[in-house]
Design a protein around this motif. Structure first.
Motif, PDB file in Angstrom:
ATOM      1  N   GLU A 262       0.892  -1.272  -0.039  1.00 36.21           N
ATOM      2  CA  GLU A 262       0.024   0.092   0.005  1.00 36.21           C
ATOM      3  C   GLU A 262       0.944   1.110  -0.106  1.00 36.21           C
ATOM      4  O   GLU A 262       1.843   1.260   0.452  1.00 36.21           O
TER       5      GLU A 262
ATOM      6  N   TYR B 297      -4.849  -1.654  -2.999  1.00 34.79           N
ATOM      7  CA  TYR B 297      -3.632  -1.966  -2.742  1.00 34.79           C
ATOM      8  C   TYR B 297      -2.904  -2.354  -4.077  1.00 34.79           C
ATOM      9  O   TYR B 297      -3.762  -2.974  -5.099  1.00 34.79           O
TER      10      TYR B 297
ATOM     11  N   ALA C 168       1.518  -4.485   2.952  1.00 34.85           N
ATOM     12  CA  ALA C 168       0.224  -4.717   3.557  1.00 34.85           C
ATOM     13  C   ALA C 168      -0.046  -5.897   4.208  1.00 34.85           C
ATOM     14  O   ALA C 168       0.271  -6.786   3.492  1.00 34.85           O
TER      15      ALA C 168
END
Length: 146
Positions: free
Chosen positions: A34, A54, A134
């Motif tokens: 991200e 993302y 992420a």
């Protein structure tokens, strides 16, 4: 005092020179990333506190793979559509490039830095993207998912 100033100067010099990314390190791209912040070509900065999308990278041992946009869900899973960008990783002049290709366009970005949990990519418009790895979190029970 002089020793402290000298040590600080050497530390700054080493940091400024930066570490070169090796082609083998591009395997760290695999997974969900991200955007944390973007440094614009004019020097301005944009922070991303919340991301609705993302980037998911999958790179094989042959340095080819894909990137696709995914949307995190409340249950810790990700939604993805069928669109994706083919990637081939190349090295030129001691720099690592991500060469993208879709049915509509081709372009490249330089992989400036990568670690297990951070990444910096520079595009052709001189815009620098700072990513963090992420982890999916299930907001329904608060636990990390795999």
């Amino acid at each position: 005092m002089k020793k402290t100033a000298l040590l600080l100067f050497v530390a700054l010099l080493l940091t400024a020179c930066g570490q070169k990314v090796s082609k083998e390190e591009t395997q760290k791209l695999n997974g969900y990333w991200e955007i944390e912040k973007v440094l614009m070509a004019d020097g301005s900065e944009k922070d991303y506190k919340i991301n609705m999308m993302y980037d998911f990278f999958e790179i094989g041992k042959d340095y080819k793979g894909f990137r696709k946009k995914v949307t995190p869900q409340l249950d810790g899973k990700f939604l993805a559509d069928d669109s994706q960008e083919a990637i081939e990783i190349t090295e030129k002049d001691s720099k690592i490039y991500l060469n993208y290709k879709t049915d509509y366009a081709t372009w490249k970005e330089e992989l400036k830095a990568i670690s297990e949990d951070k990444m910096v990519i520079l595009n052709q418009q001189n815009i620098e993207y700072h990513y963090k790895k992420a982890t999916a979190i299930n907001l329904l029970d608060g636990k990390e998912t795999e």
